[in-house]
Design an enzyme around this catalytic site. Structure first.
Site, PDB file in Angstrom:
ATOM      1  N   GLU A 219       3.157   1.472  -2.539  1.00 25.76           N
ATOM      2  CA  GLU A 219       2.152   1.758  -1.506  1.00 25.76           C
ATOM      3  C   GLU A 219       1.260   0.524  -1.403  1.00 25.76           C
ATOM      4  O   GLU A 219       0.398   0.316  -2.251  1.00 25.76           O
ATOM      5  CB  GLU A 219       1.336   3.000  -1.891  1.00 25.76           C
ATOM      6  N   CYS A 253      -7.126   0.686   2.482  1.00 19.32           N
ATOM      7  CA  CYS A 253      -5.866   0.005   2.816  1.00 19.32           C
ATOM      8  C   CYS A 253      -5.487   0.169   4.281  1.00 19.32           C
ATOM      9  O   CYS A 253      -4.839  -0.689   4.856  1.00 19.32           O
ATOM     10  CB  CYS A 253      -4.745   0.520   1.921  1.00 19.32           C
TER      11      CYS A 253
HETATM   12  P1  NAD Z   1      -5.919  -3.549  -8.449  1.00 21.11           P
HETATM   13  O1  NAD Z   1      -6.356  -4.930  -8.743  1.00 21.11           O
HETATM   14  O2  NAD Z   1      -6.700  -2.413  -8.977  1.00 21.11           O
HETATM   15  O3  NAD Z   1      -4.399  -3.464  -8.916  1.00 21.11           O
HETATM   16  C1  NAD Z   1      -3.645  -2.283  -8.782  1.00 21.11           C
HETATM   17  C2  NAD Z   1      -3.031  -1.954 -10.130  1.00 21.11           C
HETATM   18  O4  NAD Z   1      -2.138  -3.010 -10.515  1.00 21.11           O
HETATM   19  C3  NAD Z   1      -4.067  -1.800 -11.233  1.00 21.11           C
HETATM   20  O5  NAD Z   1      -3.789  -0.622 -11.964  1.00 21.11           O
HETATM   21  C4  NAD Z   1      -3.876  -3.065 -12.045  1.00 21.11           C
HETATM   22  O6  NAD Z   1      -4.158  -2.859 -13.421  1.00 21.11           O
HETATM   23  C5  NAD Z   1      -2.426  -3.392 -11.849  1.00 21.11           C
HETATM   24  N1  NAD Z   1      -2.150  -4.827 -11.978  1.00 21.11           N
HETATM   25  C6  NAD Z   1      -2.908  -5.848 -11.514  1.00 21.11           C
HETATM   26  N2  NAD Z   1      -2.320  -7.037 -11.814  1.00 21.11           N
HETATM   27  C7  NAD Z   1      -1.171  -6.756 -12.478  1.00 21.11           C
HETATM   28  C8  NAD Z   1      -0.110  -7.541 -13.029  1.00 21.11           C
HETATM   29  N3  NAD Z   1      -0.115  -8.861 -12.959  1.00 21.11           N
HETATM   30  N4  NAD Z   1       0.923  -6.893 -13.615  1.00 21.11           N
HETATM   31  C9  NAD Z   1       0.954  -5.556 -13.682  1.00 21.11           C
HETATM   32  N5  NAD Z   1      -0.031  -4.767 -13.168  1.00 21.11           N
HETATM   33  C10 NAD Z   1      -1.071  -5.345 -12.573  1.00 21.11           C
HETATM   34  O7  NAD Z   1      -5.841  -3.284  -6.897  1.00 21.11           O
HETATM   35  P2  NAD Z   1      -5.474  -4.297  -5.736  1.00 21.11           P
HETATM   36  O8  NAD Z   1      -4.055  -4.726  -5.834  1.00 21.11           O
HETATM   37  O9  NAD Z   1      -6.531  -5.308  -5.540  1.00 21.11           O
HETATM   38  O10 NAD Z   1      -5.584  -3.243  -4.544  1.00 21.11           O
HETATM   39  C11 NAD Z   1      -5.846  -3.648  -3.270  1.00 21.11           C
HETATM   40  C12 NAD Z   1      -4.565  -3.657  -2.454  1.00 21.11           C
HETATM   41  O11 NAD Z   1      -3.986  -2.369  -2.511  1.00 21.11           O
HETATM   42  C13 NAD Z   1      -4.807  -3.946  -1.012  1.00 21.11           C
HETATM   43  O12 NAD Z   1      -3.779  -4.787  -0.534  1.00 21.11           O
HETATM   44  C14 NAD Z   1      -4.708  -2.584  -0.364  1.00 21.11           C
HETATM   45  O13 NAD Z   1      -4.333  -2.622   0.983  1.00 21.11           O
HETATM   46  C15 NAD Z   1      -3.675  -1.947  -1.207  1.00 21.11           C
HETATM   47  N6  NAD Z   1      -3.801  -0.507  -1.179  1.00 21.11           N
HETATM   48  C16 NAD Z   1      -2.780   0.209  -0.674  1.00 21.11           C
HETATM   49  C17 NAD Z   1      -2.899   1.573  -0.594  1.00 21.11           C
HETATM   50  C18 NAD Z   1      -1.797   2.415  -0.055  1.00 21.11           C
HETATM   51  O14 NAD Z   1      -1.837   3.618  -0.305  1.00 21.11           O
HETATM   52  N7  NAD Z   1      -0.839   1.894   0.657  1.00 21.11           N
HETATM   53  C19 NAD Z   1      -4.048   2.195  -1.041  1.00 21.11           C
HETATM   54  C20 NAD Z   1      -5.064   1.412  -1.557  1.00 21.11           C
HETATM   55  C21 NAD Z   1      -4.931   0.056  -1.633  1.00 21.11           C
END
Ligand code: NAD
Length: 487
Positions: A219, A253
């Site tokens: 997602e 998102c």
């Molecule tokens: P985040 O930094 O919280 O990361 C998400 C998860 O990935 C966390 O649990 C984190 O611990 C893990 N993570 C981070 N780096 C990692 C790595 N190198 N290896 C393994 N795991 C790792 O969140 P984010 O990515 O900044 O979230 C924002 C993004 O998420 C935006 O692009 C947003 O559009 C997208 N998003 C999508 C949805 C959806 O439902 N489609 C919902 C919310 C956010």
């Protein structure tokens, strides 16, 4: 800043939590509908009991107003549990499907089976519902689940940990931490991984999943456009775009990332957006209790750099200590400007004037496939044309955000914005194995498929009758007989 220290699960415990979940699944306890409903109801009860703590944590992490925190996190989760429990018997029941003539007498069914142990890795922007909704789907489908909340929303992470541990069930477990802990988690063998976050980490998740041939639901995000036609109701368009954009301070998102507006209504739209920001948050949004905050300083500084692009048409105020960026509108932006280089994920809305809707469709299609696409127009033909010639995970016409709130619609991306979908029955199906079960009678054993392969059998096969649904086959035979009688 959050008052809580980050919770971190020691690395050896990450492995042992997954092992405990696996043992609980293997023992067969999670398969019964009774366990699934009891677990979901227990989760619901814990969420209700800890409502005040959740509201406080969401305010600490993201400055979430109570109304938003309830509507988009707590209430959304409770409604999902209620809808799931109410529908679960019918979702989980075997479904009868037709059986071809050659396999008669017999019956065929689809059985929805649990997959095993599901990992749910969540981001920080809706830290509660993006962790619990996939977990609810996993439990509903009879799986064990290991959750990993985002370390960037530490207060919510902590309360969620307490809630999940209070269930005292090794089949429903949680681990905490950042990259190191998630990397350790991803080394374990799962039967499905639901990851919500950015597309860079999604690639890390998918590579780790490939090691065990584990299927994934990803997602993700991207730049979701809002297209505003000269035939739009501009008042309504401005109100609904401003609401969808500035909800959770733009950290959604599916927030409209940017607006493409036909030139003739550009100025009117910008003026109405300005009015709407004041109507929602007053003349100083910093004082409004209805406006959120940026999650951390790193994101604050990333967004602050965008404020100097194009022409500032609204907002632009900042306060690093309060992680505050006012609702901001930028005009005179082109595709080459920094706000168009990546997903904004904050309260900054670029407005781009376009000649006509064909140019808007071309603009959108040149970019990656977005998670959401919004069209504002009173002309149905225009709307249909845009929907038909573009793609996106989901779309909303004359509105924003709400298409993901309908549990009867799947929520998921396409291409760079994600793969797979969940919500409601779609989540149950995504985290189930659809097992094909055909059962045959031994009372009679028609010779249709067995040697010797007679001319008569071959004729039936060549007419497509052997593999046809018996009702179609019967219809075809009667049609052939009727035709013969007429001649
Ligand atoms: P985040 O930094 O919280 O990361 C998400 C998860 O990935 C966390 O649990 C984190 O611990 C893990 N993570 C981070 N780096 C990692 C790595 N190198 N290896 C393994 N795991 C790792 O969140 P984010 O990515 O900044 O979230 C924002 C993004 O998420 C935006 O692009 C947003 O559009 C997208 N998003 C999508 C949805 C959806 O439902 N489609 C919902 C919310 C956010």
């Amino acid at each position: 800043m959050s008052v809580h220290e980050l919770e971190v699960t020691p690395l050896p415990e990450v492995e042992s939590e997954v092992a405990k979940a696996r043992a609980a699944f293997d023992a067969g306890r999670t398969r019964t509908i009774a366990w699934r409903k009891a677990t979901l109801r227990a989760l619901r009860e814990r969420v209700r009991t800890r409502e005040a703590d959740l509201l406080a944590a969401l305010r600490e992490d993201l400055g979430k107003p109570t109304f938003e925190a309830w509507a988009t996190e707590i209430g959304f989760t409770i409604a999902d549990i209620d809808q799931t429990c109410a529908a679960l018997d019918s979702w989980a029941a075997p479904q009868r499907v037709a059986t071809p003539m050659a396999f008669q007498p017999g019956a065929s069914h689809l059985h929805y089976e649990p997959l095993g142990v599901v990992a749910v890795i969540a981001p920080w922007n809706y830290p509660m519902q993006l962790l619990l909704l996939p977990a609810i789907a996993a439990i509903a489908a009879g799986n064990a689940v290991v959750m990993k909340p985002s370390e960037l929303a530490p207060s919510t992470d902590r309360v969620l940990g307490e809630i999940v541990r209070s269930l005292n069930d090794p089949a429903v477990t949680i681990v905490h931490g950042g990259v190191a802990e998630t990397t350790e988690l991803l080394k374990q063998r799962f039967d499905h991984i639901v990851y919500t976050g950015n597309s860079r980490v999604a690639r890390v998740v998918m590579r780790a999943a490939a090691e065990h041939l584990t299927p994934v639901t990803l997602e993700l995000g991207g730049k979701s456009p809002a297209i505003v036609s000269r035939n739009a109701n501009i008042d309504i368009a401005a109100k609904r775009i401003a609401w969808g954009k500035f909800l959770n301070a733009g950290q959604t998102c599916i927030a409209p990332d940017y607006v493409l507006v036909e030139s003739s209504v550009h100025d009117a739209l910008v003026a109405k957006l300005n009015e709407q920001i004041t109507a929602f948050y007053g003349t100083d949004p910093k004082q409004s209790t209805d406006y959120g905050r940026i999650v951390n300083e790193a994101h604050f500084h990333r967004l602050e750099k965008l404020l100097h692009c194009g022409t500032l048409a609204a907002g632009g105020d900042t306060d690093v200590d309060g992680r505050y960026i006012s609702p901001t509108i930028l005009t005179n932006i082109t595709r080459d400007d920094p706000p168009m280089h990546e997903e904004i994920f904050g309260p900054v809305l670029p407005i781009i004037a376009i000649d006509d809707l064909d140019a808007a469709i071309e603009f959108v299609n040149e970019d990656e496939k977005p998670l959401a696409l919004y069209v504002f127009s009173e002309d149905d033909a225009e709307t249909e044309n845009i929907i038909a010639r573009s793609t996106s995970g989901g779309a909303c016409i004359n509105g924003t955000i709400l298409h993901v709130s309908n549990p009867n619609l799947p929520f998921g991306g396409v291409g760079e914005s994600g793969m797979g979908a969940y919500h409601g029955k779609f989540g149950f199906e995504a985290l189930s194995h659809r097992r094909a079960v055909h059962s045959r009678s031994t009372k009679i054993d028609p010779p249709l498929l067995y040697p010797p392969y007679t001319k008569g059998k071959e004729k039936l096969m060549r007419k497509g009758l052997l593999m046809a649904d018996p009702r179609d086959a019967a219809r075809n035979i009667f049609a052939a007989l009727r035709a013969r009688l007429r001649h």
